[in-house]
Every structure is written in structure tokens, then in C-alpha cells.
Design an enzyme around this catalytic site. Structure first.
Site, PDB file in Angstrom:
ATOM      1  N   HIS A 195       4.736  -6.036   4.386  1.00 55.12           N
ATOM      2  CA  HIS A 195       4.260  -7.425   4.478  1.00 55.12           C
ATOM      3  C   HIS A 195       4.152  -7.931   5.916  1.00 55.12           C
ATOM      4  CE1 HIS A 195       4.660  -8.784   0.011  1.00 55.12           C
ATOM      5  NE2 HIS A 195       4.154  -7.582   0.135  1.00 55.12           N
ATOM      6  N   ASP A 225       0.310  -1.914   2.119  1.00 50.39           N
ATOM      7  CA  ASP A 225       0.672  -2.469   0.804  1.00 50.39           C
ATOM      8  C   ASP A 225      -0.553  -3.225   0.285  1.00 50.39           C
ATOM      9  OD1 ASP A 225       1.777  -3.683  -1.410  1.00 50.39           O
ATOM     10  OD2 ASP A 225       3.091  -5.018  -0.290  1.00 50.39           O
ATOM     11  N   HIS A 239      -2.317  -1.673  -7.075  1.00 42.58           N
ATOM     12  CA  HIS A 239      -2.933  -2.992  -6.838  1.00 42.58           C
ATOM     13  C   HIS A 239      -3.790  -2.942  -5.582  1.00 42.58           C
ATOM     14  CE1 HIS A 239      -0.326  -4.755  -3.588  1.00 42.58           C
ATOM     15  NE2 HIS A 239       0.655  -4.071  -4.125  1.00 42.58           N
ATOM     16  N   ASP A 250       2.555   2.375  -5.623  1.00 42.67           N
ATOM     17  CA  ASP A 250       2.708   1.244  -4.695  1.00 42.67           C
ATOM     18  C   ASP A 250       3.648   1.650  -3.563  1.00 42.67           C
ATOM     19  OD1 ASP A 250       2.636  -1.343  -3.601  1.00 42.67           O
ATOM     20  OD2 ASP A 250       3.209  -2.341  -5.460  1.00 42.67           O
ATOM     21  N   GLU A 293      -1.572  -8.650  -7.748  1.00 42.24           N
ATOM     22  CA  GLU A 293      -0.185  -8.172  -7.857  1.00 42.24           C
ATOM     23  C   GLU A 293       0.736  -9.022  -7.002  1.00 42.24           C
ATOM     24  OE1 GLU A 293       3.412  -5.751  -6.735  1.00 42.24           O
ATOM     25  OE2 GLU A 293       1.911  -6.670  -5.461  1.00 42.24           O
ATOM     26  N   GLU A 294       0.268  -9.357  -5.803  1.00 45.33           N
ATOM     27  CA  GLU A 294       1.141 -10.025  -4.827  1.00 45.33           C
ATOM     28  C   GLU A 294       1.531 -11.446  -5.245  1.00 45.33           C
ATOM     29  OE1 GLU A 294       2.615  -8.535  -2.526  1.00 45.33           O
ATOM     30  OE2 GLU A 294       1.418  -6.811  -1.916  1.00 45.33           O
TER      31      GLU A 294
HETATM   32 CO    CO Z   1       3.384  -6.352  -1.507  1.00 44.57          CO
HETATM   33 ZN    ZN Z   2       2.522  -3.732  -3.222  1.00 42.76          ZN
END
Ligand code: CO
Ligand code: ZN
Length: 332
Positions: A301, A162, A60, A215, A192-193
């Protein structure tokens, strides 16, 4: 490789606003695939032709962010989250909107810091009135962390590892792999998130025989971390399970066998909370055997996510091996 990671992590492309990152990835893969297309939702799909079954890789390209919900009389911008953003990571953090406007995050006074929530925070973009702020930011505009890339030697740290690190791994594997045995679809997915949304439509369109997400995963190797066997510098992580997918046992085995036969350092991963694009791909149509090549990452994150370059290299090698190996063992 570090230059590529630096370039990709510098871009602000939260879920739903992937134009800039898609453009950058497009440039990086020119000449390393046979066809490039963009689907209706904005997924970037690069095809490398081969005679074997269709294999979809999905990294992603979106990242978590914030979205403006309101602007008050004094020009302070209120916001909601796009993806998993914790309020405790935001105070004092600088952000950049996709139109380039920069702000910093402040907080209302709080009697109890544990009560900190997103609605107690605001973005100060330096405006002195609603009118002035509205010229810079509109309701619905999105921003991401504004944080540089730092090279710590074997390890590197930046915002949006990420999943820009997954994108970098897939790009590098595409570049290194001259002849694909399989018909390879390298997908750089959107959204994706916010719920694996780009993976849903791209997998439906591609109809792959095998799906592999690329990922990040979390680690259990920092002080008093949750118990988890994955550690930074211990190799690429082959997923067994997370909250979105149980890796198909034959796909997990294929990845383990390829790693062992080719001397790629790997570790097995069980992630107790969190998901990835494989969660959508494996439920596509009548089902797609799927697995995940994960890059171990600390502080996922947060504005400063850390990866180890040896793990990155091991991940590139494993992805490249799937492109060039017989995968018939996973077929029904
Ligand atoms: Co993420
Ligand atoms: Zn991710």
C-alpha cells in the site's frame, strides 16, 4: 514477465474504475482461454474448460487510490481514501487521475507531525482557481500514485504490485497451462480494496467447488518489521490465516502437497491484519473450501511495493499445478 508487470502496474485503476486494467488484461489473455465474460459489477471472468470440478481463481485488479471530495477557491483539491491509504505516505507524492490529470500532494502546516491526517492534505493540480480546477477534476474523480516501474534485478518495484502482481501470476499461469484438468474460472475481480466486493458477486455467479485467491502478503524481513515468518525470496506463500479467512485445512494441505511434490519453494503465511478475496469466496452460498496463493511483497500500500521474481515464478507454478491436478481431496 517483467514487461507484463511493468505494463499492468503503469495503469491507473482504483476500485470502482477498473475499465482500463480490465481492457489491458483482456488483451493479455486472448487465445489462452475458451470464454471471456464480464459480469454486472465489472469482474472479468475467463474460463478454461476441463472435465473436473469448477475451480475459481481470483486476483483483484483494482488498486488503492484517492477520491476528490471538494475543490476550494484557490483550486486545491481535497480528498478521501479509496481503500487503505496512510496519510504518512502521501506528502510530496505525485498522483494521476483516471482522466490523466496529474497533481502533487501538499500539507497544511502542522505543529505535530503525528497529527497528520488525510484532511490536512490536499492535491495541487496546478490550477489557480476553483473554476480552472473544476475543468480538470470533478468531485468523485479518483487518482492513484504516479510511480514508475524499476527493475532491481531479482527484485522489482512499482506502485500497485498489490495486486497487479497477482493478475500477472494468474495471466502467466493461464498462458502456460495448455490442458486444464479442472473447469477453471480465472477471475480478475473489482473492488477488493474497499471490501472484497467483486469476489462476492463473481463467486455467487460461478458457484465454485474450490476457491483460490491470488494476492500479495506482507513480509517480516525488513529492519524492525512486525514479527512474521514470510520473507522475500523464500518462495510463494501458502496462506493459513488472515483477518478475512482461515484457509480450509484441506485446501492448505492440497497446496502444500502440490508444492512439495513438484519442488516449488513455499512458505506458510499467517497475516495478522488484512484480508483478500478468499474472505468473500469461502462464505459464498453454502460455503466454498478456499485458500490463497500469496506473493510476498514489501511496503504494501505504499507507492513502491517490492516483489522477488523467484517468488513470482513459484506462485505461477503453484497456480498452474492447481489448474492441472486432481482436487477431489477438498470436496466434501
Ligand atoms: Co491491498
Ligand atoms: Zn491485494
Amino acid at each position: 514477465m517483467k514487461d507484463l508487470i511493468k505494463k499492468l502496474t503503469a495503469i491507473s485503476s482504483p476500485s470502482g474504475f477498473e475499465d482500463e486494467i480490465r481492457e489491458a488484461i483482456c488483451q493479455e489473455i486472448q487465445g489462452y482461454c475458451d470464454e471471456i465474460k464480464v459480469d454486472a459489477l465489472g469482474n472479468l471472468i475467463a474460463v478454461k474448460r476441463g472435465k473436473g470440478p469448477r475451480v475459481q481463481f481470483a486476483a483483484h485488479m483494482d488498486e488503492i487510490g484517492l477520491i476528490a471530495t471538494d475543490i476550494d477557491d484557490k483550486g486545491f483539491v481535497r480528498f478521501s481514501n479509496v481503500g487503505g491509504v496512510s496519510p504518512h505516505r502521501l506528502y510530496g507524492q505525485r498522483v494521476r487521475f483516471t482522466n490523466g490529470v496529474v497533481g502533487t500532494i501538499g500539507s497544511e502546516k502542522l505543529e505535530d507531525v503525528r497529527k497528520l491526517a488525510l484532511d490536512k492534505l490536499f492535491i495541487d493540480i496546478g490550477a489557480q482557481s476553483r473554476e480552472e480546477a473544476s475543468k480538470l477534476v470533478s468531485i468523485g474523480d479518483c487518482c492513484t500514485y504516479l510511480q514508475g516501474f524499476d527493475d532491481l534485478g531479482k527484485r522489482v518495484v512499482a506502485k500497485s504490485m498489490d495486486n497487479r502482481i497477482g493478475c500477472a501470476v494468474l495471466i502467466e499461469a493461464m498462458r502456460r497451462t495448455k490442458e486444464c484438468v479442472n473447469e477453471v474460472y480465472c477471475t480478475f475481480t473489482v473492488q477488493e480494496e474497499v471490501g472484497l466486493r467483486g469476489a462476492v458477486t463473481s463467486a455467487y455467479g460461478i458457484d465454485p467447488a474450490l476457491g483460490i485467491a491470488v494476492d500479495v502478503t506482507m513480509t517480516g524481513d525488513t529492519p524492525e518489521a512486525p514479527k512474521m515468518a514470510v520473507g522475500l525470496g523464500k518462495g510463494t506463500a501458502i496462506k493459513v490465516k488472515d483477518s478475512s479467512v482461515i484457509a480450509h485445512p484441506k485446501v492448505k494441505q492440497l497446496l502444500v502437497d502440490l508444492a512439495e511434490k513438484n519442488g516449488v519453494q513455499y512458505q506458510l503465511e499467517v497475516l495478522t491484519a488484512g484480508g483478500t478475496d478468499a474472505g468473500a469466496i469461502h462464505k459464498t452460498r453454502a460455503g466454498v473450501p478456499s485458500g490463497v496463493v500469496s506473493i510476498p511483497c514489501r511496503y504494501v500500500h505504499s507507492p513502491s511495493e517490492m516483489v522477488d521474481m523467484d517468488d513470482v515464478e513459484a506462485s505461477v507454478r503453484l497456480v498452474s499445478l492447481v489448474m492441472t491436478s486432481d482436487v477431489s481431496s477438498v470436496l466434501p
